[in-house]
Design a protein around this motif. Structure first.
Motif, mmCIF file in Angstrom:
data_model
loop_
_atom_site.group_PDB
_atom_site.id
_atom_site.type_symbol
_atom_site.label_atom_id
_atom_site.label_comp_id
_atom_site.label_asym_id
_atom_site.label_seq_id
_atom_site.Cartn_x
_atom_site.Cartn_y
_atom_site.Cartn_z
ATOM 1 N N ASP A 3 0.829 -1.192 0.000
ATOM 2 C CA ASP A 3 0.000 0.000 0.000
ATOM 3 C C ASP A 3 0.868 1.249 0.000
ATOM 4 O O ASP A 3 0.404 2.328 0.307
ATOM 5 C CB ASP A 3 -0.918 0.020 1.221
ATOM 6 C CG ASP A 3 -0.114 -0.070 2.504
ATOM 7 O OD1 ASP A 3 -0.645 0.351 3.534
ATOM 8 O OD2 ASP A 3 1.022 -0.560 2.479
ATOM 9 N N ARG A 225 -10.600 -3.362 -0.977
ATOM 10 C CA ARG A 225 -9.174 -3.185 -1.273
ATOM 11 C C ARG A 225 -8.559 -1.961 -0.614
ATOM 12 O O ARG A 225 -7.361 -1.723 -0.781
ATOM 13 C CB ARG A 225 -8.973 -3.088 -2.794
ATOM 14 C CG ARG A 225 -9.544 -4.267 -3.553
ATOM 15 C CD ARG A 225 -9.487 -4.042 -5.052
ATOM 16 N NE ARG A 225 -10.372 -4.966 -5.739
ATOM 17 C CZ ARG A 225 -10.642 -4.912 -7.034
ATOM 18 N NH1 ARG A 225 -10.081 -3.963 -7.772
ATOM 19 N NH2 ARG A 225 -11.466 -5.776 -7.577
ATOM 20 N N GLU A 226 -9.330 -1.170 0.107
ATOM 21 C CA GLU A 226 -8.790 0.004 0.784
ATOM 22 C C GLU A 226 -9.100 -0.079 2.268
ATOM 23 O O GLU A 226 -10.228 -0.397 2.672
ATOM 24 C CB GLU A 226 -9.377 1.292 0.201
ATOM 25 C CG GLU A 226 -8.977 1.550 -1.249
ATOM 26 C CD GLU A 226 -9.458 2.915 -1.722
ATOM 27 O OE1 GLU A 226 -9.543 3.838 -0.885
ATOM 28 O OE2 GLU A 226 -9.755 3.052 -2.914
ATOM 29 N N LEU A 227 -8.081 0.230 3.076
ATOM 30 C CA LEU A 227 -8.241 0.110 4.520
ATOM 31 C C LEU A 227 -9.357 0.993 5.076
ATOM 32 O O LEU A 227 -10.051 0.623 6.017
ATOM 33 C CB LEU A 227 -6.922 0.450 5.216
ATOM 34 C CG LEU A 227 -5.868 -0.658 5.258
ATOM 35 C CD1 LEU A 227 -4.575 -0.120 5.853
ATOM 36 C CD2 LEU A 227 -6.361 -1.847 6.045
ATOM 37 N N TYR A 369 -6.403 -8.435 3.713
ATOM 38 C CA TYR A 369 -5.847 -7.283 2.998
ATOM 39 C C TYR A 369 -4.327 -7.364 2.905
ATOM 40 O O TYR A 369 -3.721 -7.088 1.863
ATOM 41 C CB TYR A 369 -6.260 -5.993 3.711
ATOM 42 C CG TYR A 369 -5.576 -4.751 3.208
ATOM 43 C CD1 TYR A 369 -6.108 -4.015 2.155
ATOM 44 C CD2 TYR A 369 -4.390 -4.305 3.775
ATOM 45 C CE1 TYR A 369 -5.478 -2.873 1.685
ATOM 46 C CE2 TYR A 369 -3.756 -3.168 3.321
ATOM 47 C CZ TYR A 369 -4.302 -2.461 2.279
ATOM 48 O OH TYR A 369 -3.657 -1.336 1.825
ATOM 49 N N THR A 373 -2.516 -7.899 -0.819
ATOM 50 C CA THR A 373 -1.905 -6.711 -1.385
ATOM 51 C C THR A 373 -0.456 -6.975 -1.746
ATOM 52 O O THR A 373 0.046 -6.523 -2.783
ATOM 53 C CB THR A 373 -1.990 -5.537 -0.400
ATOM 54 O OG1 THR A 373 -3.333 -5.409 0.068
ATOM 55 C CG2 THR A 373 -1.566 -4.243 -1.041
ATOM 56 N N ARG A 396 -8.808 -12.831 -5.682
ATOM 57 C CA ARG A 396 -9.262 -12.827 -4.296
ATOM 58 C C ARG A 396 -10.279 -13.932 -4.045
ATOM 59 O O ARG A 396 -10.243 -14.613 -3.015
ATOM 60 C CB ARG A 396 -9.861 -11.467 -3.952
ATOM 61 C CG ARG A 396 -8.819 -10.348 -3.854
ATOM 62 C CD ARG A 396 -9.461 -8.971 -3.817
ATOM 63 N NE ARG A 396 -8.461 -7.925 -3.647
ATOM 64 C CZ ARG A 396 -8.111 -7.403 -2.471
ATOM 65 N NH1 ARG A 396 -8.713 -7.820 -1.380
ATOM 66 N NH2 ARG A 396 -7.188 -6.477 -2.392
#
Length: 486
Positions: A3, A225-227, A369, A373, A396
């Protein structure tokens, strides 16, 4: 970590010239990639001495501040705190009473606090080293693996050739640990629902049916896909965990506690099991750098009170309380998960089991995640950019289905996963941060009488001992498991 905001869109990154690290990129058949445009020419980063010369020649320039280039729409400090709490408050805390059973009341309490302090310190030095190397390299942020790599690249000449090995070691360790933990999560969730639903109904379904049903929501949450979009799940999971702990505490104190028959220090042969459980349960090292990198105000991560200190103080106190009083309440009858000791058929106890299962389900996205990633950054260049979205969805989904298949094939995964966790969390959570800090500070920034070197040697030895103890204990559990089946 993948990330990393300093990566360019195509995922490429730069290295010092091959001549400086003893390995030729051309001989490996690889084309040296490049950093984003924010990074100065490669010639400026041949070594630490070059960096020093550059600084001496440009004293009038303001030092690079990586915090100024973070995403203003990133995660808040509250969101980061929720992620850190949830990453450390998983299934491991439920095993703390068993850990105290293997340690004794006094020894267990003291060592829980000490191990908690050591884990917090290791996270602190990792993040601090990452901030320092970001300033040196003038990049916005670096993940766990990239921090280790860059420290070796700019470290002593003899260590520079190990930069890529350091990165790959951390990446592989994180993927192995978190993919394995995902399988355990699926088994835990399915088993909790299996016990409660089958008790109140006449279904009598096999646990593998519940595993198949558990995979369905995991497929959905695993696509995030995003925290920052996982923050609501982490917050709800934390609420459910707090409620579960409240119920567990109620049952802990519903009878008079007896201390006299509990040893203050357990027999020496069982103490390694205590350390293996505590380190595996308490470490959330793989989530730390992604969470810190996602913050819009990373300067609030360290310091006092800070996101890290607030999270770890909360975690350590909860571990100590649940472990101590859970063991006092249930004694030698304590089980691997404290929820299994709650009265069967009691609506309050069953509510606690279901809430904890849902909390672990909401945690699945955060745990998934990290390894996914890392994996995507390693393989995304092999796919057409126009098909990246559908490729990620399929990738995924495939991994989650595979995890569900492994869980269904071997429902008793705990000993195997404990072995992986004990090995990699001891290495990644304690050994790697201390070693990376030593390399970064070598040779003249290790403090008076090189006290930081002495401290890091102690941490390294402790991590190896924990690794061996955890591995031996897990292998013994596996042997006992299969011997029992015979």
């Amino acid at each position: 970590m993948t990330d990393n905001a300093a990566f360019s869109n195509d995922g490429e990154r730069s290295y010092p010239p091959a001549s400086n690290i003893g390995v030729s990129s051309e001989s490996l058949g690889e084309k040296p990639p490049s950093y984003a445009s924010a990074v100065p020419p490669l010639g400026d980063f041949n070594s630490k001495s070059n960096l020093t010369e550059k600084n001496q020649l440009s004293l009038s320039e303001d030092p690079y501040n990586p915090f100024e280039h973070r995403d203003p729409n990133g995660a808040s400090s509250g969101g980061a705190l929720a992620h850190l709490l949830k990453s450390s408050l998983g299934t491991g805390i439920l095993a703390m009473p068993m850990a105290f059973h293997n340690a004794g009341l006094v020894f267990g309490m003291v060592m829980t606090l000490i191990v908690g302090f050591l884990c917090t310190h290791c996270v602190h030095i990792l993040v601090n080293t990452s901030h320092n190397i970001c300033r040196d390299a003038k990049v916005t942020s670096l993940g766990f693996a990239e921090t280790a790599e860059k420290v070796f690249e700019y470290g002593p000449k003899g260590m520079r050739r190990f930069a890529n090995f350091a990165k790959q070691f951390v990446d592989i360790g994180l993927m192995a640990t978190y993919y394995a933990a995902g399988c355990v999560y699926i088994v835990f969730i399915a088993t909790s629902f299996h016990d409660v639903v089958n008790y109140y109904t006449d279904l009598n379904w096999d646990v593998r049916i519940y595993i198949a049903l558990t995979v369905i929501p995991c497929l959905l949450i695993g696509q995030i896909r995003e925290l920052k979009w996982l923050v609501p799940f982490s917050m709800m999971a934390n609420i459910f965990i707090v409620i579960t702990f409240a119920i567990v505490l109620y049952y802990m104190f519903d009878e008079t506690l007896v201390y006299s028959d509990k040893p203050l220090i357990a027999k020496a042969s069982s103490i390694p099991l205590f350390f293996a459980t505590v380190i595996f349960a308490m470490e959330g090292i793989g989530v730390v750098m992604p969470v810190e990198n996602s913050m819009k105000k990373p300067q609030q991560f360290l310091g006092c009170p800070g996101v890290l200190n607030t999270a770890m103080i909360t975690v350590v106190l909860l571990y100590a309380v649940i472990g101590f009083f859970g063991y006092v309440r249930f004694g030698d009858a304590v089980k691997g998960s404290i929820t299994l000791n709650l009265p069967e058929g009691a609506w309050l106890g069953d509510t606690a089991k279901l809430l904890m299962a849902v909390a672990i389900l909401f945690t699945f996205g955060l745990q998934f995640y990290v390894p996914n990633t890392i994996l995507w950054q390693k393989i995304n260049h092999k796919f057409n950019p126009e098909k990246h979205n559908i490729t990620q969805i399929l990738l995924r989904s495939g991994i989650i289905l595979l995890s569900g298949g492994v869980a269904a094939a071997i429902p008793n995964l705990e000993p195997f996963i404990s072995l992986v966790g004990a090995v990699f969390f001891s290495l990644l959570g304690i050994f790697v941060p201390s070693f990376v800090e030593t390399v970064y500070l070598w040779p003249d920034r290790l403090g008076v009488c090189k006290w930081k070197l002495t401290k890091n040697i102690f941490l390294g030895v402790f991590s190896i001992l924990a690794l061996v103890a955890g591995a031996v204990s897990s292998i013994n559990e596996i042997i006992e498991l299969y011997s029992g089946d015979d």
